[in-house]
Write a protein that holds these residues in place. Structure first.
Motif, mmCIF file in Angstrom:
data_model
loop_
_atom_site.group_PDB
_atom_site.id
_atom_site.type_symbol
_atom_site.label_atom_id
_atom_site.label_comp_id
_atom_site.label_asym_id
_atom_site.label_seq_id
_atom_site.Cartn_x
_atom_site.Cartn_y
_atom_site.Cartn_z
ATOM 1 N N VAL A 182 0.834 -1.206 0.000
ATOM 2 C CA VAL A 182 0.000 0.000 0.000
ATOM 3 C C VAL A 182 0.869 1.256 0.000
ATOM 4 C CG1 VAL A 182 -1.682 1.345 1.332
ATOM 5 C CG2 VAL A 182 -1.969 -1.118 1.094
ATOM 6 N N THR A 183 1.915 1.279 0.814
ATOM 7 C CA THR A 183 2.739 2.486 0.907
ATOM 8 C C THR A 183 3.573 2.732 -0.345
ATOM 9 O OG1 THR A 183 4.450 1.245 2.096
ATOM 10 C CG2 THR A 183 2.865 2.492 3.419
ATOM 11 N N SER A 184 3.780 1.697 -1.141
ATOM 12 C CA SER A 184 4.560 1.893 -2.363
ATOM 13 C C SER A 184 3.695 2.371 -3.527
ATOM 14 C CB SER A 184 5.270 0.589 -2.754
ATOM 15 O OG SER A 184 4.318 -0.388 -3.144
ATOM 16 N N LEU A 185 2.404 2.352 -3.353
ATOM 17 C CA LEU A 185 1.492 2.767 -4.425
ATOM 18 C C LEU A 185 1.223 4.266 -4.370
ATOM 19 C CD1 LEU A 185 -1.188 -0.056 -4.014
ATOM 20 C CD2 LEU A 185 0.528 0.101 -5.826
ATOM 21 N N PRO A 186 0.922 4.871 -5.527
ATOM 22 C CA PRO A 186 0.467 6.267 -5.513
ATOM 23 C C PRO A 186 -0.845 6.360 -4.715
ATOM 24 C CG PRO A 186 0.927 5.540 -7.762
ATOM 25 C CD PRO A 186 1.033 4.333 -6.880
ATOM 26 N N ALA A 187 -1.129 7.518 -4.160
ATOM 27 C CA ALA A 187 -2.269 7.690 -3.253
ATOM 28 C C ALA A 187 -3.591 7.234 -3.879
ATOM 29 C CB ALA A 187 -2.379 9.142 -2.806
ATOM 30 N N LEU A 188 -3.869 7.624 -5.097
ATOM 31 C CA LEU A 188 -5.122 7.262 -5.736
ATOM 32 C C LEU A 188 -5.227 5.744 -5.906
ATOM 33 C CD1 LEU A 188 -7.746 8.277 -7.000
ATOM 34 C CD2 LEU A 188 -6.544 8.455 -9.175
ATOM 35 N N THR A 189 -4.140 5.141 -6.313
ATOM 36 C CA THR A 189 -4.114 3.690 -6.492
ATOM 37 C C THR A 189 -4.251 2.988 -5.153
ATOM 38 O OG1 THR A 189 -2.690 4.008 -8.411
ATOM 39 C CG2 THR A 189 -2.823 1.787 -7.522
ATOM 40 N N ALA A 190 -3.600 3.519 -4.134
ATOM 41 C CA ALA A 190 -3.690 2.934 -2.795
ATOM 42 C C ALA A 190 -5.134 2.979 -2.295
ATOM 43 C CB ALA A 190 -2.765 3.667 -1.824
ATOM 44 N N ASN A 191 -5.826 4.089 -2.541
ATOM 45 C CA ASN A 191 -7.228 4.204 -2.136
ATOM 46 C C ASN A 191 -8.097 3.175 -2.857
ATOM 47 O OD1 ASN A 191 -6.829 6.271 -0.306
ATOM 48 N ND2 ASN A 191 -7.272 7.883 -1.787
ATOM 49 N N LYS A 192 -7.850 2.988 -4.142
ATOM 50 C CA LYS A 192 -8.619 1.998 -4.906
ATOM 51 C C LYS A 192 -8.308 0.583 -4.414
ATOM 52 C CE LYS A 192 -9.734 4.600 -8.963
ATOM 53 N NZ LYS A 192 -11.104 4.896 -8.607
ATOM 54 N N PHE A 193 -7.053 0.347 -4.045
ATOM 55 C CA PHE A 193 -6.648 -0.950 -3.503
ATOM 56 C C PHE A 193 -7.389 -1.225 -2.191
ATOM 57 C CE2 PHE A 193 -3.732 -3.400 -0.743
ATOM 58 C CZ PHE A 193 -3.632 -4.561 -1.496
ATOM 59 N N VAL A 194 -7.435 -0.210 -1.344
ATOM 60 C CA VAL A 194 -8.120 -0.341 -0.054
ATOM 61 C C VAL A 194 -9.617 -0.572 -0.277
ATOM 62 C CG1 VAL A 194 -8.806 0.959 2.015
ATOM 63 C CG2 VAL A 194 -6.420 0.926 1.291
ATOM 64 N N ASP A 195 -10.212 0.163 -1.218
ATOM 65 C CA ASP A 195 -11.632 -0.046 -1.531
ATOM 66 C C ASP A 195 -11.889 -1.458 -2.021
ATOM 67 O OD1 ASP A 195 -12.311 2.522 -0.801
ATOM 68 O OD2 ASP A 195 -12.352 3.304 -2.858
ATOM 69 N N ALA A 196 -10.977 -1.981 -2.819
ATOM 70 C CA ALA A 196 -11.130 -3.345 -3.330
ATOM 71 C C ALA A 196 -11.026 -4.369 -2.201
ATOM 72 C CB ALA A 196 -10.078 -3.624 -4.397
ATOM 73 N N ILE A 197 -10.151 -4.115 -1.260
ATOM 74 C CA ILE A 197 -9.991 -5.021 -0.113
ATOM 75 C C ILE A 197 -11.293 -5.101 0.685
ATOM 76 C CG2 ILE A 197 -8.895 -5.220 2.167
ATOM 77 C CD1 ILE A 197 -6.314 -4.223 0.894
ATOM 78 N N CYS A 198 -11.952 -3.968 0.828
ATOM 79 C CA CYS A 198 -13.154 -3.879 1.658
ATOM 80 C C CYS A 198 -14.435 -3.820 0.826
ATOM 81 C CB CYS A 198 -13.067 -2.644 2.549
ATOM 82 S SG CYS A 198 -11.712 -2.697 3.705
ATOM 83 N N PHE A 199 -14.446 -4.432 -0.331
ATOM 84 C CA PHE A 199 -15.584 -4.350 -1.245
ATOM 85 C C PHE A 199 -16.894 -4.752 -0.567
ATOM 86 C CE2 PHE A 199 -18.480 -6.089 -4.381
ATOM 87 C CZ PHE A 199 -18.556 -5.045 -5.286
ATOM 88 N N ASP A 200 -16.943 -5.919 0.045
ATOM 89 C CA ASP A 200 -18.179 -6.401 0.676
ATOM 90 C C ASP A 200 -18.596 -5.520 1.845
ATOM 91 O OD1 ASP A 200 -18.390 -8.532 -1.101
ATOM 92 O OD2 ASP A 200 -17.237 -9.874 0.196
ATOM 93 N N GLU A 201 -17.634 -5.097 2.622
ATOM 94 C CA GLU A 201 -17.926 -4.245 3.776
ATOM 95 C C GLU A 201 -18.442 -2.875 3.319
ATOM 96 O OE1 GLU A 201 -15.326 -7.507 4.974
ATOM 97 O OE2 GLU A 201 -15.168 -6.058 3.341
#
Length: 131
Positions: A73-92
């Motif tokens: 997560v920390t190696s990703l650009p901020a926008l990509t990191a946010n999308k990654f986090v959203d994908a992790i918590c898709f069901d929630e």
């Protein structure tokens, strides 16, 4: 009073029930408006609790997954990191969004019931029965 945190399955089950009731089209019968308004008032409170529970599940998943994937997560650009986090918590996130929408739908329906009741009161004043 239910103070324990509902599971995601319990939240989903309750939302399905509430959703099925609020999807039923309402006519302009005043007693139906009063009944629906009372139902929606209770469900606004209940869906607020379900929303809080859904957010707890999302936050727990988020903190767990972000810690597990911190380097990624920390190696990703901020926008990509946010999308990654959203994908992790898709069901929630889906559950949180659904709780919010059902809560708002109950609020709007309660407003509609209030409007119908006010209209009926105005009509009774303007056209009293027996005259």
């Amino acid at each position: 009073m239910k103070n324990e945190i509902a599971t995601a399955e319990q939240i989903s089950r309750e939302l399905k029930i509430i959703q099925s009731v609020i999807e039923v089209e309402m006519n302009e019968d005043i007693q139906e408006a009063v009944d629906r308004g009372n139902y929606c008032a209770a469900q606004i409170a209940r869906t607020g609790k379900l929303l809080a529970d859904a957010k707890i599940h999302r936050d727990r998943k988020l903190s767990s997954e972000v810690i597990d994937n911190l380097k990624k997560v920390t190696s990703l650009p901020a926008l990509t990191a946010n999308k990654f986090v959203d994908a992790i918590c898709f069901d929630e996130n889906y559950l949180v969004n659904w709780c919010e929408r059902v809560n708002r739908s109950c609020t709007h329906q309660m407003d509609w019931c209030r409007t119908l009741i006010s209209k009926a009161k105005a009509e009774m004043t303007a056209f009293p029965s027996g005259t």
